[in-house]
Every structure is written in C-alpha cells, then in structure tokens.
Design an enzyme around this catalytic site. Structure first.
Site, PDB file in Angstrom:
ATOM      1  N   ASP A 217      -8.971   0.867   6.016  1.00 25.49           N
ATOM      2  CA  ASP A 217      -7.894   0.659   7.075  1.00 25.49           C
ATOM      3  C   ASP A 217      -8.747   1.264   8.458  1.00 25.49           C
ATOM      4  O   ASP A 217      -8.839   0.546   9.404  1.00 25.49           O
ATOM      5  CB  ASP A 217      -6.584   1.237   6.943  1.00 25.49           C
ATOM      6  CG  ASP A 217      -5.446   1.139   7.960  1.00 25.49           C
ATOM      7  OD1 ASP A 217      -5.926   0.502   9.041  1.00 25.49           O
ATOM      8  OD2 ASP A 217      -4.547   1.684   7.820  1.00 25.49           O
TER       9      ASP A 217
ATOM     10  N   ASP B 177       0.895  -1.283   0.113  1.00 21.64           N
ATOM     11  CA  ASP B 177      -0.007  -0.079  -0.095  1.00 21.64           C
ATOM     12  C   ASP B 177       0.996   1.179  -0.055  1.00 21.64           C
ATOM     13  O   ASP B 177       1.915   1.275   0.894  1.00 21.64           O
ATOM     14  CB  ASP B 177      -0.897  -0.020   1.331  1.00 21.64           C
ATOM     15  CG  ASP B 177      -1.958   1.169   1.163  1.00 21.64           C
ATOM     16  OD1 ASP B 177      -2.507   1.387   0.253  1.00 21.64           O
ATOM     17  OD2 ASP B 177      -2.310   1.223   2.492  1.00 21.64           O
TER      18      ASP B 177
END
Ligand code: G3H
Ligand code: 13P
Ligand code: ZN
Length: 316
Positions: free
Chosen positions: A260, A83
């Site tokens: 997240d 990421d």
C-alpha cells in the site's frame, strides 16, 4: 470471467516460487494504475480493500470500479480481498457484499480468542465459497484506527511456528499472515532492514504446502522518496523492505505480498511534482493522470520483483 478466490493463485505461486501482489485500492486512479500494469504483464492480481478504504470511498463505488476491471480483463484472475477485517461482523458483511477473500485480523487478541473469532469467520466464509486469511503474531506501524507495535516491540511479537500449526488446524483458515519483522507504513526500520527469514522457514517447515502472507511489504522506493523530499515533502527517514527480500520470500512459502505505502508514495510524489512545477495547475486530471501513470510504472516493476509477471494464465 468473474472475481476469483486466491486458491489457484496460491497453489501455483507456492509450487513455482513466486508471490502475488496484493495492492490496496482507495479510488479509481489507484485501481486503474494497478490494473493497467497487470494487464500489460499478464499477472494474477489481488485487489484489497481496508476498513479505511470503505470509509473513504464506500463499498459500492469500490466494488463497481473493480467490477469494471474484471470485465475488461477476462484473461486475468482478479481476487477482491478484505484487508484487516477486525470482527466477525465486518468479515460477514464483506462475504455478503461479494468479496472472494477476507482477512480476519484478530491477532491483537490472546491466542484462544484469535482462534475463536478466526474459526467463526472461516466457517461462515467457507459456506459461501470465500477464502480466509488470518494473522498470528503482531506487526508494527500504523493502520487506520489501529496503532501497531513500535520498532522495538516488533521483534518480540514474531509468529511462533509451533503455535502456527495449532492455529491453522483449529481455525481452518486458508492462509496465514506471519509477523516476521515488517511493519505497516513508510518507517519500517530505524537503521538496517532486518527480516526474520528463519521464522518464515520454520512456519513453512511445520505447515508444508500452506500459503503464507507478508504484510507491511512496501519497499519505499528511492525514486518516489526523493521526489517527495525534493518537492516540499518531508520523509527523509522513510525506509522499506528491500526488494531482494521480497523476491526471496516469494521463493519460500510466501504467496501473497501486501503493498500500500508504495502506491501512496508514487501518487504523492507525482502530485507534488506537478504542483511544484506548475503552480497554476488546477485541473485534477493533470495531476491525477501523472499520479496514475506513476502507480502503473511502480506496479510494472513490482510484478517482476514478485516474480508473478506472465503467470495469469496458469492461475486461471
Ligand atoms: O494495513 C494497512 C493498509 O496500508 C491500509 O491502510 O487502513 O489506512 O487504508 P488504511
Ligand atoms: P505497507 O504499508 O508496507 O504497504 O503494507 C501494506 C499492508 O500490509 C496492507 O495490509
Ligand atoms: Zn497489513
């Protein structure tokens, strides 16, 4: 089965109008909570690791945890994704470390520089059978070490659909993160949530069949926000992307949705609740266990929002 790339997942998600959840992992409990939900729902999965996660837990621990998840779930396609890789060197290292997908986020550079770095990453990754996500346009909010745009700036840095075609052609990237009004973290909007679906549609029209990615896509679920605020936390103004918008994006060209903050909030809410209700608690299993369960129940719900429940088999 071994880790997979996102190639087949994105093909099926695009064709059948759903999105794959890309969940950030930082430790064993987060990973276990996510993986037990996808095992129950039979959903394809992207587990993503940020620079902050590597710094916190170390690559070798995270990789070992993910390897167990893959081994225990042979009927589920699982991709291990980097990421927000910010340099060629970081992406190269992750390709060498066994990631099956990497993101090069050079979106803070001028267009030409973004193209140059992304192309370099795509050439290296493709040689090693790894797929590449890139970003064009800029998001708001905060990532580890990188401060994004403010609320007011976000609207001026949306992805330019005309640039997107050039960018994809010139770089050879496999998917594109589009800036469409979202931002990282728990404070995405000041008042009314507003997403630029016209930008998503315009990019999709110019790049038919090409998978798009939505970052900053946590919804800041009321259940967990309320628990955090009830048990001593202070997040009264937290606001996320409405879940109806996530489902809508998945029916468009968005094939990957990054989450997240919702994991962090589920975990934090449960830990706060345990500590408030049992001030004498000092066994980590008695607060990390409920936190892991909260993550599982949040992900179970999210997979239905994304529309990817039951889709594991078609993505294998
Ligand atoms: O991109 C943002 C993700 O939430 C990762 O955040 O870099 O603090 O791990 P992090
Ligand atoms: P959230 O902060 O909305 O969960 O976004 C996460 C993300 O985009 C990771 O790349
Ligand atoms: Zn992101």
């Amino acid at each position: 089965m071994a880790l997979v790339t996102t190639e087949k997942m994105f093909k099926m998600a695009y064709k059948n109008g759903y999105a794959i959840g890309a969940f950030n992992v930082n430790n064993m409990e987060i990973t276990q909570g996510i993986v037990s939900a996808i095992a129950e729902k039979k959903a394809p999965l992207i587990l993503q690791i940020s620079r902050g996660a590597r710094k916190y837990a170390s690559m070798s621990y995270l990789k070992a945890i993910i390897d167990v998840a893959v081994k225990e779930n042979p009927d589920i396609p699982i991709c291990m994704h980097l990421d927000h890789g910010d340099t060629f060197e970081v992406c190269k290292q992750c390709v060498d470390d066994g990631f099956t997908s990497v993101m090069i986020d050079a979106s803070h550079h001028p267009f030409e520089e973004n193209v140059k770095i992304t192309k370099q990453v795509a050439e290296y990754a493709h040689k090693h059978g790894v797929v590449v996500e890139a970003e064009l346009g800029q998001l708001g909010g905060i990532e580890e070490d990188v401060v994004g745009l403010s609320h007011d700036e976000v609207a001026n840095h949306l992805t330019d659909p005309d640039q997107a075609i050039d960018f994809v052609k010139q770089t050879g990237c496999d998917s594109l993160a589009v800036a469409c009004g979202t931002s990282h973290g728990a404070y995405k909007f000041k008042s009314e949530p507003k997403l630029a679906f016209d930008v998503i549609q315009a990019v999709a029209d110019k790049l038919p069949g090409f998978p798009l990615v939505m970052h900053g896509s946590s919804s800041v679920l009321k259940e967990f926000k309320d628990l955090i605020n009830k048990y001593g936390g202070k997040m009264p103004d937290a606001m996320g992307v409405p879940e109806s918008a996530i489902t809508k994006a998945g029916k468009m060209a968005v094939c990957k949705v990054n989450i997240d903050t919702d994991l962090r909030m589920a975990m934090t809410a449960k830990i706060r609740q345990v500590f408030a209700e049992k001030p004498g608690e000092f066994d980590p299993r008695n607060y990390l266990g409920p936190a892991r369960e909260a993550i599982k129940s949040m992900v179970l719900h999210k997979l239905d929002v994304l529309g990817c429940s039951g889709k594991a088999a078609e993505c294998l």
